[in-house]
Design a protein around this motif. Structure first.
Motif, PDB file in Angstrom:
ATOM      1  N   ASP A   1       0.900  -1.051  -0.046  1.00 36.55           N
ATOM      2  CA  ASP A   1      -0.087   0.009   0.041  1.00 36.55           C
ATOM      3  C   ASP A   1       0.786   1.190  -0.115  1.00 36.55           C
ATOM      4  O   ASP A   1       0.491   2.083  -0.648  1.00 36.55           O
ATOM      5  CB  ASP A   1      -0.994   0.097   1.108  1.00 36.55           C
ATOM      6  CG  ASP A   1      -2.180  -0.906   1.081  1.00 36.55           C
ATOM      7  OD1 ASP A   1      -2.215  -1.320  -0.230  1.00 36.55           O
ATOM      8  OD2 ASP A   1      -2.875  -1.156   1.980  1.00 36.55           O
TER       9      ASP A   1
ATOM     10  N   GLN B   1       2.289   1.646  -3.467  1.00 36.01           N
ATOM     11  CA  GLN B   1       1.411   2.262  -4.437  1.00 36.01           C
ATOM     12  C   GLN B   1       1.115   3.800  -4.325  1.00 36.01           C
ATOM     13  O   GLN B   1       0.901   4.442  -5.102  1.00 36.01           O
ATOM     14  CB  GLN B   1       0.073   1.375  -4.041  1.00 36.01           C
ATOM     15  CG  GLN B   1      -0.927   1.716  -5.319  1.00 36.01           C
ATOM     16  CD  GLN B   1      -0.524   1.619  -6.517  1.00 36.01           C
ATOM     17  OE1 GLN B   1       0.077   0.280  -6.827  1.00 36.01           O
ATOM     18  NE2 GLN B   1      -0.274   2.397  -7.415  1.00 36.01           N
TER      19      GLN B   1
ATOM     20  N   SER C   1       1.806   6.551  -6.867  1.00 35.06           N
ATOM     21  CA  SER C   1       0.769   7.557  -7.331  1.00 35.06           C
ATOM     22  C   SER C   1       1.129   9.122  -7.359  1.00 35.06           C
ATOM     23  O   SER C   1       0.876   9.959  -8.163  1.00 35.06           O
ATOM     24  CB  SER C   1      -0.641   7.234  -6.592  1.00 35.06           C
ATOM     25  OG  SER C   1      -1.145   5.990  -6.944  1.00 35.06           O
TER      26      SER C   1
ATOM     27  N   ILE D   1      -6.162   5.060  -1.990  1.00 38.26           N
ATOM     28  CA  ILE D   1      -5.417   4.419  -3.421  1.00 38.26           C
ATOM     29  C   ILE D   1      -6.794   4.589  -4.202  1.00 38.26           C
ATOM     30  O   ILE D   1      -6.884   4.651  -5.570  1.00 38.26           O
ATOM     31  CB  ILE D   1      -4.906   3.263  -3.196  1.00 38.26           C
ATOM     32  CG1 ILE D   1      -3.604   3.128  -2.436  1.00 38.26           C
ATOM     33  CG2 ILE D   1      -4.702   2.574  -4.602  1.00 38.26           C
ATOM     34  CD1 ILE D   1      -2.939   1.944  -2.057  1.00 38.26           C
TER      35      ILE D   1
END
Length: 817
Positions: free
Chosen positions: A379, A382, A386, A520
C-alpha cells in the motif's frame, strides 16, 4: 419687398399694354391726319408724315422688340402684323416721295388704312390679353417663389437657431471636457509623479521629454539632467545600445515592432553610476498631435528576482525532499518486500516439516503477520507511485460481470468467516464487454468490498452495478458496495478518503490496516476520469459508490495462436528430451510424459540439451525458448547444424505465448511445432494425435483471462504423484513471490536478456499452475519488450499476483484440509 416686386412686375406689364394701346392710338392719329390732308393738303402733309413715322415706329417696336416676342406666335397677331407691315412698307415710299404724288395717293391710302382698323384692334386687344394673362402667371410664380422663399427663410432661421443651440451645447460640453481633461491631466501628472515605477517619455528622435521622480530615484539622474538627453545613452547598457538603436531604426522605417506594445518584458538597465541591474519594461506609443511619443514604464526588479530565486530554491528544496521521501518509501518498500517474500516462502516450506502444535501456532502467527506487513508495504509503495505521477492508464477489453464475480469469489471465504452473505445485483441493461483500465477498477472494488467485509459481521454485502449515463460508446458505470456493518460517523465522511486515516471503530480494532486503501481508490478513480464517494450513518452500514467511464466494445474472441495443423506424433512410447531451465516446469512436464508411458531425459539448459541430442537419438525434443547460457533458438540451430543422431528429430517449442513474429522465428530456427504453457496432459495428447490441434495449442476463447484456470490445475493435480502437487504449488508460490518482487523492483525494463528470461520463466510457470491472468500479463510485457518498447512494470503485477496468490492459498487450504 413683396409689394415692390409686384410693383416692378406690374410696371413692366403695364408698359407693354400701354405700348400696344398706343399702336391703335397712333393709327387713329394717322387716319385723322389723312382725312385732314384730303380736305386741306396745304400745311397738313408734314403732320401726316410725322404721324405716319410714329405709327410706323410703333409697329416696328411691336414687331421687332424682344419684349413683344412672346405674342408673335399668336396667329391672329402675326397675321395682323403682316398686313399692317405690308401697308406701311408700301406707304413709306409715298411718304418719303414728293408732295404731289402723296396728295394724289391720299384717297387710296385712306381707304387701305381704314381696312387695317380691325387688325390693329386685334393686335391691341389680343396682345393686352396675352400679356395680362402672362403677367398674372408671373405674379403667381413670384408669389409662390416668395412663399417658398419665406418658408426657406423660416427653415433657415430655425436651423440656424438649432445650430446655435447645438454650438452652445458643444461649447459647454467642450468646456466640461476641458475641465475633465485638465483634472485628468493633473491626476496623470500626480500619478506619474508619485508612481513607484519609473516613467520616461521620449520623442521619435529618442530624446527624453519627461522623467518622473521614480526615474530619478532608480537611475540617479535629476529630471533637469535627463530632459533633452538621448535615452539610449542615459539608461541603456553599452552592450544593448546597438540592439536598441537598430530596433528603433527598423520601427521608424518599416513599422516593425519589437518591444513596443509587447507587455512587460525583462531587460537590463544602467544607472548613472554605470551599474547594470534587471528591470521590467513596458513600452507604448502615443500620438501627441502629429508627433509620436514613446512612454516607457520601468520597474527595478532586483529585489523581486532575489525573492523569486529564494522561493524557487525553497520550492526546489521541498521538491527534492518530497522526491527523496517518495524514493525512500519506494526503495524501502521494495527492499522490505523482497525479504518478506523470502520469509513467507520459507514459512510455507516449513509447513511440510514435522512441527509440534505449538510450533504450528507460532508459524501461523508469523505467516499472518508477514502477510499483513507485506500488504502494508504494498500500500505504501502504491501511494508513493501515485504521488510521483508515474501512474498511467491502460486500455484493455474485459467483462464487467467476470471482473466483479472474481472479486466476489476472492472475498467470499473471509465474508463467510464473519458470518456475512455477499451477493451481486445488476440493475438495468449493462454492456457485456468494455474497455478500460481493468486493473485499477479491480483494485478499487477490492478495497471497497474488502472494507465492507472487514467491518460487517453477521450481515450482508451487496454489489450493485448500473449504467447511469451514456455518451456515444462511452458508458458511465456506477458500482455500489452496500453493507450492513458498523457505518461511519458523519464527522468522518469528509476525511475517509484521506491517506493514513483509520477510524478506531468497534469490533475491538479487529480490522487492521494502514488507512491507505481508500486513498488509493480515490487516486485510481480520478486517474480513470471517475469519482468515488460514500453515504453512511453510524451503526446503519455504508454505501460506497464508484462512477467510472468505460468504453463499450464488441465481444471478441482472444486467440494467441495460429490455426496451422500440428503434425501429430505416434502414441507409442517415445524417447523424449526435455530442455528446460525451470525445475518446476521440468518436473511437471516429466511427470505428465512418464504417466503417458514415455521415456524422459532432462537437460537443465540449452547447452546441455545440445550435448544430449548429439549423444543419442530422441523421438521428440521439448525445447524451452528462454534459457541461460543458450536459448532455445540457438540450441535448435546447433542441433540442426550438427551431425548427431537427433539432428532430424522433431523439436517442439514450449513457450508462454506464440506471437506471429515468434512463430516465424520458431520455423526459421528449425523447430517443427510449438505448445503453449500451461502444458497439460490434454495438450500433450492432442500433440500426440489424440485430440484436435486447437486444444493442443491452448486456444481458449475468452475476452478476459480468468484469474485461475481450474481445469488446468485439476489436470496437473491428477497428472502428478500423490503429494507432489501441494509441494510444487508451494514452491511455485515462493518462486513467483521472489520473481514478482524482482520485476516490480524495476521502474522500467527493456528487452534485456536478464529481464526477458525472468519474465519468460515466470510466465511459463504461471501457465503450468493455471495462473492465467498473471501469465497473460507477463506474456504481454514480454511481447512489448521484444517489440522494442520500454515497459513500466512497477505496479502492474502486484495486484494480479496478490489476487492469484490468495486464490492459490485458498486452494492449498482446501487440498490440505
Amino acid at each position: 419687398m413683396k409689394s415692390q416686386l409686384e410693383l416692378l412686375a406690374a410696371s413692366r406689364s403695364d408698359n407693354v399694354q400701354w405700348s400696344l394701346s398706343q399702336v391703335e392710338l397712333e393709327y387713329y392719329r394717322y387716319e385723322n391726319n389723312l382725312l385732314m390732308a384730303l380736305e386741306m393738303p396745304d400745311g397738313t402733309l408734314d403732320e401726316l408724315r410725322r404721324s405716319f413715322d410714329i405709327f410706323y415706329s410703333r409697329i416696328q417696336i411691336v414687331k421687332r422688340g424682344d419684349i413683344y416676342s412672346s405674342i408673335h406666335g399668336e396667329p391672329q397677331i402675326a397675321e395682323a402684323l403682316t398686313s399692317v407691315t405690308t401697308y406701311l412698307d408700301s406707304t413709306a415710299r409715298l411718304m418719303d416721295g414728293d408732295d404731289p404724288a402723296l396728295v394724289a395717293a391720299l384717297p387710296e391710302l385712306l381707304t387701305h388704312a381704314q381696312t387695317l382698323r380691325a387688325q390693329l384692334r386685334a393686335i391691341s386687344l389680343r396682345g393686352i390679353m396675352v400679356f395680362a394673362a402672362r403677367s398674372d402667371a408671373q405674379r403667381e410664380d413670384i408669389s409662390q417663389t416668395l412663399l417658398r422663399l419665406a418658408a426657406g427663410t423660416l427653415f433657415l432661421i430655425f436651423t440656424l437657431t438649432a445650430l446655435l443651440l447645438w454650438l452652445i451645447h458643444l461649447f459647454r460640453l467642450n468646456a466640461r471636457r476641458e475641465q475633465q481633461l485638465k483634472r485628468s491631466s493633473q491626476q496623470t501628472e500626480a500619478i506619474v509623479a508619485t508612481s513607484l515605477d519609473a516613467v520616461i517619455v521620449a520623442n521619435r528622435s529618442g530624446q527624453v521629454i519627461e522623467f518622473n521622480g521614480a526615474a530619478e530615484k532608480i537611475f540617479g539622474y535629476a529630471r533637469a539632467e535627463a530632459i533633452g538627453q538621448p535615452m539610449h545613452e542615459l539608461i541603456i547598457p553599452d552592450g544593448l545600445r546597438a540592439q536598441h538603436l537598430e530596433a528603433m531604426r527598423r520601427y521608424l522605417s518599416t513599422g516593425e515592432k519589437h518591444y513596443l506594445g509587447a507587455g512587460r518584458i525583462r531587460l537590463q538597465a544602467k544607472r548613472k553610476s554605470g551599474a547594470v541591474f534587471p528591470v521590467e519594461v513596458s513600452v507604448s506609443s502615443v500620438l501627441a498631435g502629429k508627433d509620436e511619443i514613446f512612454v516607457s514604464y520601468i520597474r527595478d526588479i532586483t529585489k523581486s528576482l532575489e525573492r523569486e530565486e529564494a522561493l524557487q530554491k525553497a520550492r526546489d528544496d521541498a521538491l527534492v525532499g518530497e522526491r527523496a521521501k517518495t524514493q525512500f518509501l519506494a526503495v524501502m518498500s521494495h527492499e522490505m518486500r523482497t525479504p518478506l517474500n523470502g520469509l513467507l516462502g520459507t514459512l510455507e516450506l516449513m509447513d511440510d516439516t514435522a512441527l509440534t502444535p505449538q510450533q504450528r501456532k507460532y508459524l501461523d502467527t508469523m505467516r499472518v503477520s508477514g502477510r499483513l506487513l507485506l500488504h502494508h508495504v504494498n500500500d505504501v509503495l502504491q501511494i508513493s507511485r501515485s504521488d510521483s505521477g508515474s501512474e498511467t492508464l491502460s486500455e484493455t477489453p474485459f467483462e464487467i460481470d467476470t471482473t466483479v464475480a472474481e472479486i466476489v469469489e476472492s472475498q467470499r471465504a473471509l465474508a463467510h468467516r464473519n458470518g456475512n452473505i455477499i451477493r451481486t445485483e445488476r440493475i438495468g441493461t449493462l454492456p457485456r464487454s468494455v474497455s478500460g483500465d481493468e486493473r485499477k477498477l479491480r483494485q478499487i472494488l477490492l478495497n471497497l468490498v474488502g472494507n465492507a467485509v472487514k467491518f460487517t459481521k453477521d450481515g450482508a454485502i451487496t454489489i450493485e452495478i448500473e449504467r447511469v449515463g451514456q455518451v456515444q460508446d462511452v458508458a458511465m458505470i456506477e458500482f455500489r458496495v452496500i453493507d450492513t456493518g458498523i457505518g461511519i460517523a458523519e464527522a468522518d465522511l469528509t476525511r475517509i478518503f484521506d491517506d493514513f486515516v483509520t477510524l478506531d471503530t468497534t469490533y475491538g480494532r479487529r480490522a487492521e490496516g494502514t488507512g491507505l486503501g481508500l486513498g488509493i481508490a480515490r487516486r485510481y478513480a480520478e486517474t480513470m476520469g471517475g469519482e468515488v464517494g460514500v453515504e453512511s450513518e453510524e451503526g446503519e452500514g455504508c454505501a460506497f459508490w464508484l462512477r467510472v467511464p468505460l468504453t463499450e466494445v464488441a465481444d471478441a474472441v482472444a486467440s494467441e495462436q495460429a490455426d496451422e495443423p500440428v503434425t501429430q506424433l505416434a502414441t507409442k512410447p517415445l524417447d523424449i528430451l526435455i530442455v528446460e531451465d525451470n525445475e518446476i516446469n521440468r518436473f511437471v512436464l516429466r511427470e505428465m510424459l512418464l504417466k503417458m508411458g514415455h521415456r524422459v531425459i532432462e537437460a537443465h539448459n540449452g547447452r546441455d540439451g545440445v550435448e544430449e541430442a548429439a549423444y543419442r537419438h530422441y523421438d521428440v525434443i521439448f525445447m524451452d525458448i528462454s534459457m541461460p547460457q543458450m536459448d532455445g533458438f540457438e540450441a535448435t540451430r546447433a542441433i540442426r547444424s550438427g551431425s548427431g543422431p537427433s539432428r532430424a528429430t522433431r523439436i517442439v517449442a514450449v513457450t508462454a505465448h506464440a506471437l506471429p513474429s515468434e512463430v516465424a522465428q520458431f520455423e526459421a530456427a528449425g523447430m517443427n511445432d510449438w505448445i503453449i504453457k500451461p502444458v497439460s496432459g490434454q495438450k500433450l495428447r492432442a500433440l500426440f494425435g489424440a485430440l484436435p490441434t486447437a486444444t493442443a495449442r491452448g486456444k481458449v476463447p475468452s475476452s478476459a483471462p480468468r484469474l485461475l484456470d481450474h481445469d488446468a490445475l485439476q489436470e496437473l493435480r491428477e497428472s502428478l504423484p500423490p503429494g507432489s502437487f501441494i509441494k510444487l504449488l508451494k514452491s511455485f508460490i515462493v518462486e513467483t513471490d521472489i520473481a514478482v518482487a524482482t520485476l516490480t523492483g524495476r521502474v522500467a525494463t527493456t528487452a534485456t536478456p536478464e529481464a526477458l528470461s525472468l519474465i519468460h520463466q515466470t510466465a511459463g510457470a504461471c501457465g503450468t499452475f493455471g495462473a492465467e491472468r498473471l501469465r497473460k500479463a507477463l506474456s504481454s510485457i514480454e511481447a512489448r519488450c521484444k517489440g522494442g518498447e520500454t515497459v513500466e512494470i512497477d505496479g502492474k503485477l502486484i495486484p494480479i499476483w496478490d489476487e492469484t496468490r490468495t486464490a492459490l492459498k485458498a486452494l492449498l487450504e482446501d487440498a490440505t484440509a
